[in-house]
Design an enzyme around this catalytic site. Structure first.
Site, mmCIF file in Angstrom:
data_model
loop_
_atom_site.group_PDB
_atom_site.id
_atom_site.type_symbol
_atom_site.label_atom_id
_atom_site.label_comp_id
_atom_site.label_asym_id
_atom_site.label_seq_id
_atom_site.Cartn_x
_atom_site.Cartn_y
_atom_site.Cartn_z
ATOM 1 N N GLU A 107 81.435 68.632 15.390
ATOM 2 C CA GLU A 107 82.015 69.939 14.916
ATOM 3 C C GLU A 107 81.276 70.886 15.220
ATOM 4 O O GLU A 107 79.908 70.983 14.800
ATOM 5 C CB GLU A 107 82.223 69.772 13.462
ATOM 6 N N CYS A 112 87.509 74.138 8.681
ATOM 7 C CA CYS A 112 87.427 72.539 8.795
ATOM 8 C C CYS A 112 88.802 72.170 9.662
ATOM 9 O O CYS A 112 88.549 70.943 10.167
ATOM 10 C CB CYS A 112 87.355 72.040 7.465
ATOM 11 N N LYS A 132 79.080 75.981 -7.847
ATOM 12 C CA LYS A 132 78.096 76.467 -7.127
ATOM 13 C C LYS A 132 78.314 76.901 -5.807
ATOM 14 O O LYS A 132 78.748 76.149 -4.853
ATOM 15 C CB LYS A 132 76.993 75.320 -6.902
ATOM 16 N N GLU A 175 85.319 66.806 0.626
ATOM 17 C CA GLU A 175 86.184 67.640 1.793
ATOM 18 C C GLU A 175 85.329 67.829 2.707
ATOM 19 O O GLU A 175 84.416 68.956 2.756
ATOM 20 C CB GLU A 175 86.677 68.767 1.092
#
Ligand code: NAD
Length: 446
Positions: free
Chosen positions: A349, A260, A151, A226
């Protein structure tokens, strides 16, 4: 869903999103395909994966152009990414014929282990590295004999759809690798809760990762997660400070910081802080931001107007910044902050081209600052002292570190996060372990 070019705001395509019923039908198809795919001879599975890798290599320019248009990746990066997908497929094409079990000495018979595929694997992908992240999960999952439903993120389905087409043209049977564009809360959530999906590989935000894990718990589904990062780039006074400063922009602004592994917290030992900034500032101002199709461009736009607003919210009074185009497109300049430890820009982040720099006094305080985050994905350590390089590498709570470099990802080495950056590892020689169950069989000789 209207698919937008983030550099021009043009509509590239109109994609129909799968609802829950369509997701269920995809799971049913994948379940049927699993019965024959797991029984396909290992050498045939390997041959099909090699053929798939070859198709991807032939179509590398087409894939790269699609990613440049859809995700705003610089064409140089996008070509590397297409190459990485074929490399990963080739690497795991060698696995089916080497997928060994053990023979364990026991009394009264022989004992052997088998590595059995799990079944249908759902792969939920974010928008920042669409094709690479799909490849990292799909290649080892398929090699181990699972069938896969990917997806993609709502905004970036184009390369995933192309890869599914290439898989079919390479001879992978129908239903073995499906791509299902859909909304996260609908198709993604359905995959995570579906009783016939054996495993979810999710890459994305830590927040959604928690939801996926909670949903998967209801059927004890396996998960690989992750998630986010807030990685440190630690520069000691004994390092090659100029090299560290010149390379620091690339380590955080690559892919416009939507990475990331971005080294978004730069820690510099106090006695070389001024020298570092002297070299770092012009290097930041020199980052070429512009048309991602131009091979000279180093940084493209952000993914969307909404994301740009989020990034902007972290930037108060920057220490300095580079340039970016004005007008259409979701542009944001490379930006450097010097915040304090409590600032959200230091703690959260940002996922945009924003670096924060902070001085530190000694090795102990560098380690404390680097670890003062719930994340633990990546990071760099700059020093000429081998002992310090090893001590700090062992002390930083992070899954992927590099010394005197900023590389985190090689397909032959494991990748994944400590703490709230994730669960499990992808890539490397052991990736198939995450897509198999060990079965132990005892055979009596009496
Ligand atoms: P996101 O979590 O919003 O979305 C990721 C994917 O999850 C998308 O496909 C989305 O449609 C889907 N999704 C959203 N809600 C869902 C739900 N309730 N159930 C199931 N699926 C759902 O993340 P994003 O904004 O697309 O990506 C950015 C994040 O990804 C950053 O935090 C980044 O650090 C992380 N990331 C991590 C890695 C890694 O390897 N650790 C790699 C790339 C990106």
């Amino acid at each position: 869903m209207k698919i937008i070019n983030p550099a021009t705001e043009e509509v590239l395509a109109d994609i129909e999103l799968a609802d829950a019923a369509e997701t269920d039908r995809a799971v049913e198809r994948a379940g049927r395909a699993f019965r024959s795919w797991r029984a396909t001879a290992p050498a045939d599975r390997a041959r099909l994966l090699r053929a798939f890798a070859a198709r991807v290599r032939e179509a590398a320019d087409v894939l790269a152009d699609l990613e440049t248009a859809n995700a705003g990746h610089t064409v140089g990066n996008a070509r590397w990414e297409a190459g990485n997908v074929s490399d990963v497929l080739e690497y795991y094409a060698a696995a089916p014929e080497r997928h060994l079990g053990s023979q364990i000495p026991v009394a009264g018979g022989i004992d052997v282990t088998f590595r059995e595929p799990l079944g249908v694997v759902g792969v939920i992908v974010p928008w920042n590295f669409p094709m690479v992240i799909m490849g990292w999960a799909a290649a080892p999952a398929l090699a181990a004999g699972n069938t896969v439903i990917v997806k993609p993120a709502e905004q970036t389905p184009l390369t995933a759809l192309k890869l599914a087409e290439l898989a079919l043209s390479a001879g992978l049977p129908e239903g073995v690798l499906q791509v299902l564009p859909g909304a996260g809360e609908v198709a993604g959530a359905r995959l995570a809760e579906h009783p016939e999906v054996a495993k979810i590989v999710f890459t994305g935000s830590t927040e959604v990762g928690r939801l996926i894990m909670a949903s998967a718990a209801k059927t004890l589904k396996r998960v690989t997660l992750e998630l986010g990062g807030k990685s440190a780039n630690i520069v000691f006074a004994d390092a090659d400070v100029e090299r560290a400063a010149k390379t620091a922009p690339g380590a955080v602004f690559d892919n416009a910081g939507q990475d990331c592994c971005a080294r978004s917290r730069i820690l510099v030992q106090r006695e070389v802080y001024d020298r570092f900034m002297e070299v770092f500032e012009p290097a930041v101002r020199d980052v070429v931001v512009g048309d991602p199709r131009d091979p000279a461009t180093e940084m493209g736009p952000l993914i969307s107007a909404e994301h740009r607003e989020r990034v902007r919210g972290y930037v108060g009074d920057p220490a300095f910044r580079g340039d970016c185009p004005q007008g259409r497109g979701f542009w944001f300049p490379p930006t450097v902050l010097t915040p304090d430890e409590r600032s959200p820009a230091w703690q959260e982040e940002i996922f945009g081209p924003v670096a924060s720099v902070m001085p530190f006094d000694d090795e102990e305080s560098a380690i404390r600052l680097a670890n003062a985050t719930p994340y633990g994905l990546s990071g760099s350590i700059w020093t000429r002292d081998v002992g310090r390089a090893l001590r700090v590498s062992r002390a930083v709570e992070s899954g992927n570190l590099s010394v005197n470099s900023h590389s985190s990802v090689r397909y032959a080495t494991p990748f994944g996060g400590f703490k709230q950056s994730g669960i499990g590892r992808e890539l490397g020689p052991d990736a198939l372990d995450a897509f198999t169950e060990i079965k132990n069989v005892f055979i009596s000789t009496d």
